[in-house]
Design a protein around this motif. Structure first.
Motif, mmCIF file in Angstrom:
data_model
loop_
_atom_site.group_PDB
_atom_site.id
_atom_site.type_symbol
_atom_site.label_atom_id
_atom_site.label_comp_id
_atom_site.label_asym_id
_atom_site.label_seq_id
_atom_site.Cartn_x
_atom_site.Cartn_y
_atom_site.Cartn_z
ATOM 1 N N GLY A 142 0.834 -1.207 0.000
ATOM 2 C CA GLY A 142 0.000 0.000 0.000
ATOM 3 C C GLY A 142 0.864 1.251 0.000
ATOM 4 N N ILE A 143 1.903 1.237 0.843
ATOM 5 C CA ILE A 143 2.793 2.391 0.928
ATOM 6 C C ILE A 143 3.594 2.541 -0.373
ATOM 7 N N ARG A 144 3.982 1.417 -0.961
ATOM 8 C CA ARG A 144 4.821 1.480 -2.159
ATOM 9 C C ARG A 144 4.044 1.882 -3.411
ATOM 10 N N TYR A 145 2.767 1.438 -3.506
ATOM 11 C CA TYR A 145 2.042 1.621 -4.763
ATOM 12 C C TYR A 145 0.932 2.659 -4.727
ATOM 13 N N ARG A 146 0.454 3.071 -3.543
ATOM 14 C CA ARG A 146 -0.709 3.962 -3.509
ATOM 15 C C ARG A 146 -0.366 5.381 -3.092
ATOM 16 N N GLU A 337 1.564 12.642 5.861
ATOM 17 C CA GLU A 337 2.086 11.308 6.154
ATOM 18 C C GLU A 337 0.894 10.356 6.271
ATOM 19 N N VAL A 338 0.944 9.259 5.523
ATOM 20 C CA VAL A 338 -0.138 8.274 5.553
ATOM 21 C C VAL A 338 0.279 7.091 6.414
ATOM 22 N N HIS A 339 -0.563 6.795 7.423
ATOM 23 C CA HIS A 339 -0.324 5.657 8.313
ATOM 24 C C HIS A 339 -1.255 4.513 7.931
ATOM 25 N N GLU A 340 -1.051 3.362 8.577
ATOM 26 C CA GLU A 340 -1.777 2.153 8.188
ATOM 27 C C GLU A 340 -3.294 2.319 8.277
ATOM 28 N N ASP A 341 -3.791 3.106 9.250
ATOM 29 C CA ASP A 341 -5.241 3.191 9.415
ATOM 30 C C ASP A 341 -5.912 4.073 8.364
ATOM 31 N N PHE A 342 -5.165 4.936 7.689
ATOM 32 C CA PHE A 342 -5.756 5.833 6.694
ATOM 33 C C PHE A 342 -6.298 5.040 5.496
ATOM 34 N N PHE A 343 -5.667 3.907 5.175
ATOM 35 C CA PHE A 343 -6.137 3.100 4.056
ATOM 36 C C PHE A 343 -7.564 2.599 4.291
ATOM 37 N N LEU A 344 -7.929 2.438 5.572
ATOM 38 C CA LEU A 344 -9.238 1.891 5.913
ATOM 39 C C LEU A 344 -10.286 2.974 6.166
ATOM 40 N N TYR A 345 -9.924 4.244 5.966
ATOM 41 C CA TYR A 345 -10.850 5.353 6.251
ATOM 42 C C TYR A 345 -12.111 5.225 5.392
ATOM 43 N N LYS A 346 -13.241 5.397 6.043
ATOM 44 C CA LYS A 346 -14.517 5.296 5.339
ATOM 45 C C LYS A 346 -15.328 6.581 5.447
ATOM 46 N N GLY A 347 -15.143 7.308 6.541
ATOM 47 C CA GLY A 347 -15.913 8.536 6.716
ATOM 48 C C GLY A 347 -15.636 9.135 8.077
ATOM 49 N N GLY A 367 4.126 6.471 4.943
ATOM 50 C CA GLY A 367 4.775 7.033 3.761
ATOM 51 C C GLY A 367 4.206 8.400 3.447
ATOM 52 N N THR A 368 4.875 9.118 2.559
ATOM 53 C CA THR A 368 4.471 10.492 2.235
ATOM 54 C C THR A 368 3.554 10.509 1.009
ATOM 55 N N HIS A 369 2.527 11.308 1.109
ATOM 56 C CA HIS A 369 1.460 11.375 0.103
ATOM 57 C C HIS A 369 1.201 12.857 -0.153
ATOM 58 N N SER A 370 0.460 13.193 -1.196
ATOM 59 C CA SER A 370 0.042 14.587 -1.375
ATOM 60 C C SER A 370 -1.403 14.611 -1.851
ATOM 61 N N VAL A 371 -2.138 15.608 -1.383
ATOM 62 C CA VAL A 371 -3.583 15.675 -1.617
ATOM 63 C C VAL A 371 -3.984 17.126 -1.895
ATOM 64 N N LYS A 372 -5.248 17.313 -2.250
ATOM 65 C CA LYS A 372 -5.800 18.642 -2.538
ATOM 66 C C LYS A 372 -6.779 19.024 -1.430
ATOM 67 N N ILE A 373 -6.475 20.100 -0.696
ATOM 68 C CA ILE A 373 -7.407 20.589 0.339
ATOM 69 C C ILE A 373 -8.438 21.497 -0.338
ATOM 70 N N THR A 374 -9.718 21.214 -0.071
ATOM 71 C CA THR A 374 -10.777 21.942 -0.775
ATOM 72 C C THR A 374 -11.650 22.806 0.137
ATOM 73 N N GLY A 375 -11.510 22.647 1.451
ATOM 74 C CA GLY A 375 -12.380 23.444 2.325
ATOM 75 C C GLY A 375 -12.148 23.108 3.785
ATOM 76 N N TRP A 376 -13.049 23.572 4.634
ATOM 77 C CA TRP A 376 -12.934 23.308 6.064
ATOM 78 C C TRP A 376 -14.298 23.386 6.729
ATOM 79 N N GLY A 377 -14.331 22.986 7.980
ATOM 80 C CA GLY A 377 -15.578 23.071 8.746
ATOM 81 C C GLY A 377 -15.300 22.734 10.194
ATOM 82 N N GLU A 378 -16.354 22.598 10.971
ATOM 83 C CA GLU A 378 -16.197 22.156 12.353
ATOM 84 C C GLU A 378 -17.455 21.407 12.775
ATOM 85 N N GLU A 379 -17.271 20.491 13.703
ATOM 86 C CA GLU A 379 -18.376 19.671 14.182
ATOM 87 C C GLU A 379 -18.428 19.804 15.697
#
Length: 436
Positions: A142-146, A337-347, A367-379
């Motif tokens: 997962g870390i190597r390919y995703r 940084e992506v840890h093992e539990d992030f792969f299982l994130y559902k919501g 492992g290191t990943h990069s993403v697009k931040i699109t907004g914010w909020g609070e709960e």
């Protein structure tokens, strides 16, 4: 040899219909279906180890009470997967279990599974689940390919930050989403598959939105990650990883075409043969603009417009600065940084839960990943406290997370997500405003 998959194994494949290795005349030995319907519930439990019990072959006496039924510590249990004690693989065989350690959190010496929400006792605010794309993959794979973003060098990490200052009396809203401010200009996440190319996917994703916003909707391209993967080869490794600064240099100096023109080839992991060659080049037209010198690799598309950006700039890591930039100029790119539990994130609102602390290093890799931040909020939590979060787009397709997106705790540099954030301007001239 057993390997540790990212998703919980589909124990239901056996679920009472077949007991592998069971012979005629022998009764089926399985956990009660209710116990493993959603995966073994207390995978972190110690059974064989506490009794120092490991038997060879099939030994029906080699059993222990387990959540109202019994589990086994003999080699025969290995044939069904469904009736081994949770620590059989670790303790008796010395190999990783064929399912990850329980995804949950510890409170008062007890592990609370992710199958429910425990407002008073548990510090988890997100749900885990199966993601079929990861079935059968090890954490290493997962870390190597995703993922595929190489951590920036110290000189790039020390890049001068652009500080944004809030004006006196200026207040940012408690919630913001780019797709609501700029409808039809914010693009949906793509899927990088088993190509370790998040460096190209996140760069193309942020550039696509920003070119669309800065051209006031006159140009709305989904830019081509494949153009970057195949052509941005200087110090970059395509589907084996790359650097964000190199990707932005290429978008500025060479430019890329649309994803429609140069579609993703979707190369699978360990596919034999060389990486696909670059099929798109550009030449200078003057005033910094460039034009394509080749037809689209997709022979059905004629529009080979080259899209470019201005130099990327780094934002301060204070969340209000990132928020102001996002609200004024569009989505931003973030390292994480992506840890093992992030792969299982559902919501829900993700934060890394170190359930594997104290376990062997192979369970705790990241492992290191990069993403697009699109907004914010609070709960608001039940106790009245507010939980602030970012919304972000991943590049693992729409089936992962919240339709390809995720929320993550904001303001505390969770998983390093606020440590290196970039913005960029689409290179848009007056002549670009006249045609779509």
């Amino acid at each position: 040899m057993w390997r540790c998959p990212l998703g919980l194994l589909l124990l239901l494949l056996l679920n009472g219909h077949v007991a592998l290795g069971a012979q005629k005349g022998r009764g089926r030995r399985e956990l009660a279906p209710g116990l493993h319907l959603r995966g073994i519930r207390d995978a972190g439990g110690r059974y064989c180890q506490e009794q120092d019990l490991c038997c060879r072959g099939r030994a029906d006496d080699c059993a222990l009470p387990y959540l109202g039924t019994i589990c086994y510590c003999d080699l025969f249990c290995n044939r069904t997967v469904s009736d081994c004690c949770p620590d059989f693989w670790d303790f008796c065989l010395g190999v990783p279990p064929p399912f990850p350690p329980i995804q949950g959190c510890m409170h008062g010496g007890r592990i609370y599974p992710v199958l429910g929400t425990y407002w008073d006792n548990c510090n988890r605010w997100w749900q885990a689940g199966n993601h079929s794309a990861f079935w059968g993959m090890t954490l290493d794979e997962g870390i190597r390919y995703r993922l595929g973003t190489i951590r920036p060098s110290s000189s790039v990490m020390n890049m001068h930050e652009i500080y944004t200052v809030l004006n006196p009396g200026e207040a940012l809203p408690t919630a913001f989403e780019a797709s609501e401010k700029w409808p039809n200009l914010i693009h949906e996440p793509l899927d990088q598959g088993n190509c370790a190319g998040s460096w190209a996917f996140s760069t193309a994703a942020v550039a696509s939105d920003r070119v669309s916003i800065h051209s006031l909707g006159h140009m709305t391209p989904v830019l081509s990650p494949q153009n970057l993967l195949s052509c941005n080869t200087h110090h970059q490794q395509g589907c084996r990883g790359g650097r964000l600064d190199g990707a932005w240099w290429f978008l500025r100096r060479r430019g890329v075409v649309s994803d429609h023109c140069y579609p993703f080839s979707g190369r699978e992991r360990d596919k034999a043969g060389p990486a696909p060659p670059c099929m798109m080049h550009s030449r200078a037209m003057g005033r910094g603009k460039r034009q394509a010198t080749a037809h689209c690799p997709n022979g059905h598309v004629n529009n080979n417009n080259i899209y470019q950006v201005t130099p990327a700039y780094r934002l301060g890591s204070n969340d209000t600065e990132i928020m102001k930039e996002l609200m004024e100029n569009g989505p931003v790119q973030a390292l994480m940084e992506v840890h093992e539990d992030f792969f299982l994130y559902k919501g829900g609102i993700y934060s890394h839960t170190p359930v594997n602390l104290g376990r062997p290093e192979r369970y705790r890799r990241h492992g290191t990943h990069s993403v697009k931040i699109t907004g914010w909020g609070e709960e608001t939590r039940p106790d009245g406290r507010k939980l602030k979060y970012w919304t972000a787009a991943n590049s693992w397709g729409p089936a992962w997370g919240e339709r390809g997106h995720f929320r993550i705790v904001r303001g505390v540099n969770e998983c390093d997500i606020e440590s290196f954030v970039l913005g960029v301007w689409g290179r848009v001239g007056m002549e670009d405003m006249g045609h779509h």
